[in-house]
Design an enzyme around this catalytic site. Sequence first.
Site, PDB file in Angstrom:
ATOM      1  N   ASP A 123       0.419  -0.953  -0.328  1.00 56.24           N
ATOM      2  CA  ASP A 123      -0.010  -0.300  -0.079  1.00 56.24           C
ATOM      3  C   ASP A 123       1.102   0.945  -0.148  1.00 56.24           C
ATOM      4  O   ASP A 123       0.342   1.793   0.867  1.00 56.24           O
ATOM      5  CB  ASP A 123      -1.013  -0.282   1.478  1.00 56.24           C
ATOM      6  CG  ASP A 123      -1.562   0.939   1.096  1.00 56.24           C
ATOM      7  OD1 ASP A 123      -2.572   1.036   0.024  1.00 56.24           O
ATOM      8  OD2 ASP A 123      -2.717   0.990   1.871  1.00 56.24           O
ATOM      9  N   ASN A 148       1.875   7.257   3.059  1.00 55.66           N
ATOM     10  CA  ASN A 148       2.794   6.585   3.746  1.00 55.66           C
ATOM     11  C   ASN A 148       4.177   6.796   3.994  1.00 55.66           C
ATOM     12  O   ASN A 148       4.568   6.115   4.305  1.00 55.66           O
ATOM     13  CB  ASN A 148       2.766   4.988   3.467  1.00 55.66           C
ATOM     14  CG  ASN A 148       1.143   3.800   3.997  1.00 55.66           C
ATOM     15  OD1 ASN A 148       0.521   5.265   4.762  1.00 55.66           O
ATOM     16  ND2 ASN A 148       0.876   3.433   3.140  1.00 55.66           N
ATOM     17  N   THR A 196      -9.427   5.636  -3.007  1.00 53.15           N
ATOM     18  CA  THR A 196      -9.095   5.285  -4.755  1.00 53.15           C
ATOM     19  C   THR A 196      -7.766   5.158  -5.126  1.00 53.15           C
ATOM     20  O   THR A 196      -6.607   5.015  -4.394  1.00 53.15           O
ATOM     21  CB  THR A 196      -8.776   6.665  -5.803  1.00 53.15           C
ATOM     22  OG1 THR A 196      -7.837   7.139  -4.716  1.00 53.15           O
ATOM     23  CG2 THR A 196     -10.326   7.361  -5.588  1.00 53.15           C
ATOM     24  N   ASP A 224       3.826   2.062   8.145  1.00 54.94           N
ATOM     25  CA  ASP A 224       3.154   1.013   7.265  1.00 54.94           C
ATOM     26  C   ASP A 224       3.868  -0.530   6.875  1.00 54.94           C
ATOM     27  O   ASP A 224       2.872  -1.128   6.185  1.00 54.94           O
ATOM     28  CB  ASP A 224       1.874   1.280   6.995  1.00 54.94           C
ATOM     29  CG  ASP A 224       0.816   2.326   7.634  1.00 54.94           C
ATOM     30  OD1 ASP A 224       0.795   2.087   8.264  1.00 54.94           O
ATOM     31  OD2 ASP A 224       0.080   2.543   6.482  1.00 54.94           O
ATOM     32  N   LYS A 244       2.060   4.741  -0.621  1.00 54.94           N
ATOM     33  CA  LYS A 244       1.617   5.837  -1.175  1.00 54.94           C
ATOM     34  C   LYS A 244       1.109   7.430  -0.852  1.00 54.94           C
ATOM     35  O   LYS A 244       1.865   6.663   0.428  1.00 54.94           O
ATOM     36  CB  LYS A 244       0.101   5.833  -1.040  1.00 54.94           C
ATOM     37  CG  LYS A 244      -0.515   5.713   0.213  1.00 54.94           C
ATOM     38  CD  LYS A 244      -2.228   4.743   0.458  1.00 54.94           C
ATOM     39  CE  LYS A 244      -2.107   5.081   1.944  1.00 54.94           C
ATOM     40  NZ  LYS A 244      -3.642   4.929   1.816  1.00 54.94           N
TER      41      LYS A 244
HETATM   42  P1  ATP Z   1      -4.378   4.093   5.816  1.00 52.56           P
HETATM   43  O1  ATP Z   1      -4.090   3.652   7.555  1.00 52.56           O
HETATM   44  O2  ATP Z   1      -5.248   4.210   5.338  1.00 52.56           O
HETATM   45  O3  ATP Z   1      -2.894   3.542   4.455  1.00 52.56           O
HETATM   46  P2  ATP Z   1      -2.263   6.424   6.536  1.00 52.56           P
HETATM   47  O4  ATP Z   1      -1.117   5.692   5.885  1.00 52.56           O
HETATM   48  O5  ATP Z   1      -2.842   8.107   5.543  1.00 52.56           O
HETATM   49  O6  ATP Z   1      -3.968   5.791   6.191  1.00 52.56           O
HETATM   50  P3  ATP Z   1      -2.020   6.018   9.527  1.00 52.56           P
HETATM   51  O7  ATP Z   1      -0.730   4.899   8.742  1.00 52.56           O
HETATM   52  O8  ATP Z   1      -2.818   5.674   9.940  1.00 52.56           O
HETATM   53  O9  ATP Z   1      -2.909   6.103   7.806  1.00 52.56           O
HETATM   54  O10 ATP Z   1      -1.020   7.296   9.657  1.00 52.56           O
HETATM   55  C1  ATP Z   1      -2.365   8.728  10.148  1.00 52.56           C
HETATM   56  C2  ATP Z   1      -1.149   9.764   9.356  1.00 52.56           C
HETATM   57  O11 ATP Z   1      -0.589   9.830  11.230  1.00 52.56           O
HETATM   58  C3  ATP Z   1      -0.417   9.906   9.071  1.00 52.56           C
HETATM   59  O12 ATP Z   1      -1.192  10.217   7.443  1.00 52.56           O
HETATM   60  C4  ATP Z   1       0.505  11.031   9.360  1.00 52.56           C
HETATM   61  O13 ATP Z   1       0.022  12.199   9.259  1.00 52.56           O
HETATM   62  C5  ATP Z   1       0.415  10.526  10.713  1.00 52.56           C
HETATM   63  N1  ATP Z   1       1.179   9.482  11.813  1.00 52.56           N
HETATM   64  C6  ATP Z   1       1.557   8.264  10.896  1.00 52.56           C
HETATM   65  N2  ATP Z   1       2.465   7.751  11.899  1.00 52.56           N
HETATM   66  C7  ATP Z   1       3.369   8.587  12.237  1.00 52.56           C
HETATM   67  C8  ATP Z   1       4.816   9.063  13.354  1.00 52.56           C
HETATM   68  N3  ATP Z   1       5.347   7.734  13.826  1.00 52.56           N
HETATM   69  N4  ATP Z   1       4.641  10.398  13.523  1.00 52.56           N
HETATM   70  C9  ATP Z   1       4.382  11.191  13.043  1.00 52.56           C
HETATM   71  N5  ATP Z   1       3.312  11.290  12.227  1.00 52.56           N
HETATM   72  C10 ATP Z   1       2.215   9.709  12.417  1.00 52.56           C
END
Ligand code: ATP
Length: 351
Positions: free
Chosen positions: A139, A144, A179, A157, A141
């Site tokens: 995933d 991430n 999307t 992730d 993008k």
């Molecule tokens: P999905 O889970 O649908 O792929 P995503 O990757 O945008 O969505 P998350 O990984 O759950 O969602 O994170 C959400 C947001 O939290 C990130 O886009 C980022 O802005 C913030 N975030 C995540 N991890 C960290 C981190 N380790 N340090 C700082 N900010 C973070």
Amino acid sequence: MSSPSLPGTRTRVGKYELGRTLGEGSFAKVKFARNATTGDCVAIKIIDRDRVLHHRMVEQIKREISTMKMIKHPNVLNLYEVMASKTKIYIVLEYVGGGELFDKIANDGKFKEDVARRYLQQLINAVDYCHSRGVYHRDLKPENLLLDSHGVLKVSDFGLSAFSQQVRGDGLLHTACGTPNYVAPEVLTDKGYDGTSSDVWSCGVILFVLMAGYLPFDEPNLVALYRRIQRAEFSFPSWFSSGAKRLIKRILDPNPLTRITISEILENEWFKKNYKPPHFETEEDVSLDDVDAVFNDSEEHLVTERKEKPVSMNAFELISRSQGFNLENLFAKEMMSSINELSLQLSDFHD
Ligand code: ATP
């Protein structure tokens, strides 16, 4: 759902004090937290246990999280530990303060070719290393791709894709989760695919977006979008150099069998310009007890989320907590004066 906190109250999980919400994805909420013992900042990804822990994928999740815990790569977000309560799983991650790479493009527009190349090099380093350890992202993008305070790219992730797959169901044909602009054609047809080449495809879409400021495949209608991705129908903006175009064309090859591989990317002339191989050490002694405890359904190590009132201290506690005031000295002085007094009394007695 957690209840709102009273002003000054803190929520604590294990040794971590939870702070503000950093973001929310499709399967988790991410909160800022502080390790109360060391003071270190971390990010904690909080996932509802019931939503993700169906037995079918537990083994994959456990394997990937264990691997991620052992991976310490400068371009991969560190995973420190996992904890579980009765209802939630907490994944403790390295905190990075530079925001998402996506926000940078949204705010400042497209990057110059050299800057885009530098990000691609860091991305490929991260992907290559995780692949070599058997973990695929699935995933990739810009959301991430996070930046630390020095602007270094950190892929988030990695190893958590099984969680999102469970929330989405199999495959990626799920519009509720955003999307599929970054997803490889073979993933869309869902006939079984190789994580290596599909991650490479996503890196190609990311490189295009970094340099163009817009997506190579974009349609308001999903069916039309899938068709364009499957045929790899896109055109280059005029400002792309021929070297960049050649590389992107080789990455966005709809056939995963003829698509360029990571080792070929590492040899590509455009990619290699100013390339610096990453320097890092591998950690040997990483304990996986926490991962076992979380995924073996053991009740023994469960944590609880608890609210703590602000601490009210009496003068004595206040003094004992204040820096530069060493209580041991106080006791030592008192003890010395008691001893002195006693020895005076004794000498009086002997005299
Ligand atoms: P999905 O889970 O649908 O792929 P995503 O990757 O945008 O969505 P998350 O990984 O759950 O969602 O994170 C959400 C947001 O939290 C990130 O886009 C980022 O802005 C913030 N975030 C995540 N991890 C960290 C981190 N380790 N340090 C700082 N900010 C973070």
